[in-house]
Design a protein around this motif. Structure first.
Motif, PDB file in Angstrom:
ATOM      1  N   ARG A   1       0.818  -1.222   0.000  1.00 48.90           N
ATOM      2  CA  ARG A   1       0.000   0.000   0.000  1.00 48.90           C
ATOM      3  C   ARG A   1       0.847   1.265   0.000  1.00 48.90           C
ATOM      4  O   ARG A   1       0.414   2.315   0.454  1.00 48.90           O
ATOM      5  N   ILE A   2       2.041   1.181  -0.548  1.00 45.85           N
ATOM      6  CA  ILE A   2       2.932   2.337  -0.517  1.00 45.85           C
ATOM      7  C   ILE A   2       2.329   3.534  -1.244  1.00 45.85           C
ATOM      8  O   ILE A   2       2.563   4.684  -0.858  1.00 45.85           O
ATOM      9  N   ASP A   3       1.522   3.295  -2.281  1.00 48.04           N
ATOM     10  CA  ASP A   3       0.907   4.423  -2.990  1.00 48.04           C
ATOM     11  C   ASP A   3      -0.026   5.210  -2.073  1.00 48.04           C
ATOM     12  O   ASP A   3      -0.159   6.435  -2.213  1.00 48.04           O
ATOM     13  N   GLN A   4      -0.670   4.525  -1.136  1.00 44.30           N
ATOM     14  CA  GLN A   4      -1.548   5.223  -0.205  1.00 44.30           C
ATOM     15  C   GLN A   4      -0.729   6.004   0.832  1.00 44.30           C
ATOM     16  O   GLN A   4      -1.116   7.098   1.244  1.00 44.30           O
ATOM     17  N   GLN A   5       0.399   5.454   1.240  1.00 38.61           N
ATOM     18  CA  GLN A   5       1.304   6.195   2.123  1.00 38.61           C
ATOM     19  C   GLN A   5       1.794   7.470   1.427  1.00 38.61           C
ATOM     20  O   GLN A   5       1.868   8.543   2.043  1.00 38.61           O
ATOM     21  N   LEU A   6       2.116   7.373   0.167  1.00 39.31           N
ATOM     22  CA  LEU A   6       2.556   8.543  -0.599  1.00 39.31           C
ATOM     23  C   LEU A   6       1.431   9.570  -0.716  1.00 39.31           C
ATOM     24  O   LEU A   6       1.665  10.778  -0.580  1.00 39.31           O
ATOM     25  N   ARG A   7       0.213   9.094  -0.944  1.00 37.65           N
ATOM     26  CA  ARG A   7      -0.931  10.005  -1.057  1.00 37.65           C
ATOM     27  C   ARG A   7      -1.155  10.763   0.243  1.00 37.65           C
ATOM     28  O   ARG A   7      -1.388  11.976   0.240  1.00 37.65           O
TER      29      ARG A   7
ATOM     30  N   MET B   1       9.433  12.165   9.587  1.00 39.16           N
ATOM     31  CA  MET B   1       9.149  10.753   9.834  1.00 39.16           C
ATOM     32  C   MET B   1       8.323  10.151   8.696  1.00 39.16           C
ATOM     33  O   MET B   1       8.584   9.031   8.241  1.00 39.16           O
ATOM     34  N   MET B   2       7.336  10.891   8.200  1.00 39.06           N
ATOM     35  CA  MET B   2       6.515  10.396   7.093  1.00 39.06           C
ATOM     36  C   MET B   2       7.365  10.192   5.836  1.00 39.06           C
ATOM     37  O   MET B   2       7.214   9.191   5.123  1.00 39.06           O
ATOM     38  N   MET B   3       8.250  11.132   5.549  1.00 42.56           N
ATOM     39  CA  MET B   3       9.122  11.000   4.387  1.00 42.56           C
ATOM     40  C   MET B   3      10.086   9.830   4.571  1.00 42.56           C
ATOM     41  O   MET B   3      10.420   9.126   3.603  1.00 42.56           O
ATOM     42  N   CYS B   4      10.515   9.602   5.797  1.00 47.07           N
ATOM     43  CA  CYS B   4      11.385   8.467   6.084  1.00 47.07           C
ATOM     44  C   CYS B   4      10.663   7.145   5.800  1.00 47.07           C
ATOM     45  O   CYS B   4      11.242   6.229   5.205  1.00 47.07           O
ATOM     46  N   ILE B   5       9.404   7.049   6.205  1.00 50.54           N
ATOM     47  CA  ILE B   5       8.626   5.838   5.944  1.00 50.54           C
ATOM     48  C   ILE B   5       8.512   5.594   4.443  1.00 50.54           C
ATOM     49  O   ILE B   5       8.702   4.468   3.955  1.00 50.54           O
ATOM     50  N   CYS B   6       8.206   6.647   3.692  1.00 52.21           N
ATOM     51  CA  CYS B   6       8.122   6.509   2.233  1.00 52.21           C
ATOM     52  C   CYS B   6       9.449   6.011   1.677  1.00 52.21           C
ATOM     53  O   CYS B   6       9.491   5.102   0.830  1.00 52.21           O
ATOM     54  N   SER B   7      10.542   6.601   2.147  1.00 52.08           N
ATOM     55  CA  SER B   7      11.859   6.221   1.651  1.00 52.08           C
ATOM     56  C   SER B   7      12.188   4.770   1.966  1.00 52.08           C
ATOM     57  O   SER B   7      12.689   4.023   1.111  1.00 52.08           O
ATOM     58  N   VAL B   8      11.917   4.355   3.205  1.00 52.18           N
ATOM     59  CA  VAL B   8      12.248   2.998   3.633  1.00 52.18           C
ATOM     60  C   VAL B   8      11.542   1.962   2.764  1.00 52.18           C
ATOM     61  O   VAL B   8      12.166   1.027   2.230  1.00 52.18           O
TER      62      VAL B   8
ATOM     63  N   ILE C   1       8.310  11.892  -4.744  1.00 53.22           N
ATOM     64  CA  ILE C   1       7.816  12.436  -3.477  1.00 53.22           C
ATOM     65  C   ILE C   1       8.764  13.504  -2.943  1.00 53.22           C
ATOM     66  O   ILE C   1       8.334  14.520  -2.390  1.00 53.22           O
ATOM     67  N   TRP C   2      10.062  13.303  -3.144  1.00 53.80           N
ATOM     68  CA  TRP C   2      11.003  14.347  -2.718  1.00 53.80           C
ATOM     69  C   TRP C   2      10.878  15.592  -3.592  1.00 53.80           C
ATOM     70  O   TRP C   2      10.951  16.727  -3.094  1.00 53.80           O
ATOM     71  N   ASP C   3      10.663  15.411  -4.886  1.00 54.46           N
ATOM     72  CA  ASP C   3      10.454  16.562  -5.772  1.00 54.46           C
ATOM     73  C   ASP C   3       9.169  17.299  -5.399  1.00 54.46           C
ATOM     74  O   ASP C   3       9.100  18.540  -5.498  1.00 54.46           O
ATOM     75  N   TYR C   4       8.153  16.541  -4.993  1.00 55.15           N
ATOM     76  CA  TYR C   4       6.882  17.157  -4.611  1.00 55.15           C
ATOM     77  C   TYR C   4       7.084  18.089  -3.419  1.00 55.15           C
ATOM     78  O   TYR C   4       6.580  19.218  -3.398  1.00 55.15           O
ATOM     79  N   LEU C   5       7.821  17.624  -2.421  1.00 51.41           N
ATOM     80  CA  LEU C   5       8.102  18.456  -1.261  1.00 51.41           C
ATOM     81  C   LEU C   5       8.955  19.655  -1.652  1.00 51.41           C
ATOM     82  O   LEU C   5       8.696  20.783  -1.216  1.00 51.41           O
TER      83      LEU C   5
END
Length: 342
Positions: free
Chosen positions: A234-240, A269-276, A293-297
């Motif tokens: 469900r990584i796409d939902q974490q990204l969303r 922490m949220m960005m770390c989860i996405c990265s992991v 996701i990093w470009d989005y931020l």
């Protein structure tokens, strides 16, 4: 009777285990309401029947609400819309509240409900990871971070460690605060509890912490959203959810400074989860999503990007090369063993 506390209980195919949750909520007093939201369950009506049975048994305290499936966030939105209590708390249907711990919590909430115009915005208690199948408990408290026994503001809050963020389990919001700010969680998406506990924070001016083990958070079902394999799927939902949080709050404009630092840390922490989890996958598509996701931020706020990207969590989990990837994932699994999450 006026309601002090409204509980929102999202339910999806929960018939087998929801009764324990509901019983724990009803034990907290007569001045509460339990809003059981059947989110379009597919168990041949079993969840809705249990909800309706509770309503028949406790018509003054329980409401059974049926809706089309929209996900956890949609069920929370429905509960909040229907809430009439001075305070609002979400309790997942496989979790429960500790009866003894809720005695002082309810005493304080009742004192605030007597003057709702000046009531504390957010009340905080501890939560406990209940690893039932392992016979283990891990208590997450805030006694070294938050003042006890009095109302306080953000300027008095200490530093939150990487394992001690405020989660949905630990907070009780003033209902009107959530309604007035127009909180709406994303639908058809997991991990929206992060939005619930993050987006309202700039509207929170006053807090009160009780050092009691209030919320019991069940860990162990294979289909649970925090299961590691499930999170990878469900990584796409974490990204969303992470993008929703980036869009919802201009963190660099938040005042006071301590709240800004906390929100910056939580987003890190949220960005770390996405990265992991994207580096665990390590496919070309995963790498593209990580860059995105990093470009989005970065495109949303360059100053925030710089601070989040240089946070120690994200330095460690985004080391370049294959060796760096393995080192970052090794650090994650070490933290997993130390802090007992997932």
């Amino acid at each position: 009777m006026a309601k002090t506390l409204s509980y929102g209980v999202p339910c999806y195919n929960s018939a087998e285990y929801m009764d324990a949750c509901i019983r724990s909520l009803l034990a907290t007093g007569d001045d509460i309401e339990v809003l059981i939201v059947d989110d379009g369950s597919t168990d041949d009506g079993a969840t809705l029947e249990r909800a309706q049975a509770w309503q028949e048994q406790e018509p003054d305290r329980v409401r059974a609400i049926h809706k089309q499936n929209g996900g956890h966030g949609s069920a929370v939105n429905t509960a909040l819309t229907n809430a009439t209590g001075t305070y609002f708390k979400v309790v997942d249907s496989d979790d429960w509240l500790d009866q003894d711990a809720m005695v002082p919590v309810m005493t304080y909430l009742r004192s605030q409900a007597e003057a709702p115009a000046s009531a504390t915005d957010m009340v905080i208690g501890n939560y406990v990871y209940e690893k039932v199948h392992e016979g283990k408990q891990v208590v997450m408290d805030y006694d070294s971070i938050l003042p006890e026994g009095r109302q306080f503001g953000w300027e008095e809050v200490g530093s939150f460690g990487p394992s001690h963020y405020l989660l949905m389990h630990s907070v009780i919001y003033r209902t009107e605060l959530l309604k007035e700010m127009g909180l709406k969680l994303p639908e058809h998406c997991f991990y929206v509890d992060n939005v619930f506990v993050y987006v309202p924070l700039p509207h929170v001016k006053t807090m009160y912490y009780l050092n009691v083990d209030m919320y019991r958070y069940f860990i162990g079902r294979e289909d649970q959203s925090v299961n590691e394999a499930t999170m990878m799927k469900r990584i796409d939902q974490q990204l969303r959810v992470t993008k929703t949080m980036i869009d919802a709050v201009d963190v660099m404009a938040v005042e006071p400074r301590r709240l800004r630092k906390y929100m910056e840390s939580y987003l890190s922490m949220m960005m770390c989860i996405c990265s992991v989890f994207l580096r665990m996958g390590n496919t070309e598509e995963d790498n593209e999503k990580l860059a995105d996701i990093w470009d989005y931020l970065k495109d949303t706020s360059m100053p925030l990007y710089r601070r989040v990207r240089t946070n120690v969590l994200n330095v460690g989990t985004n080391l370049p090369t294959e060796l760096g990837r393995k080192a970052g994932l090794g650090g994650y699994h070490l933290a997993q063993r130390i802090f007992k999450f997932n």
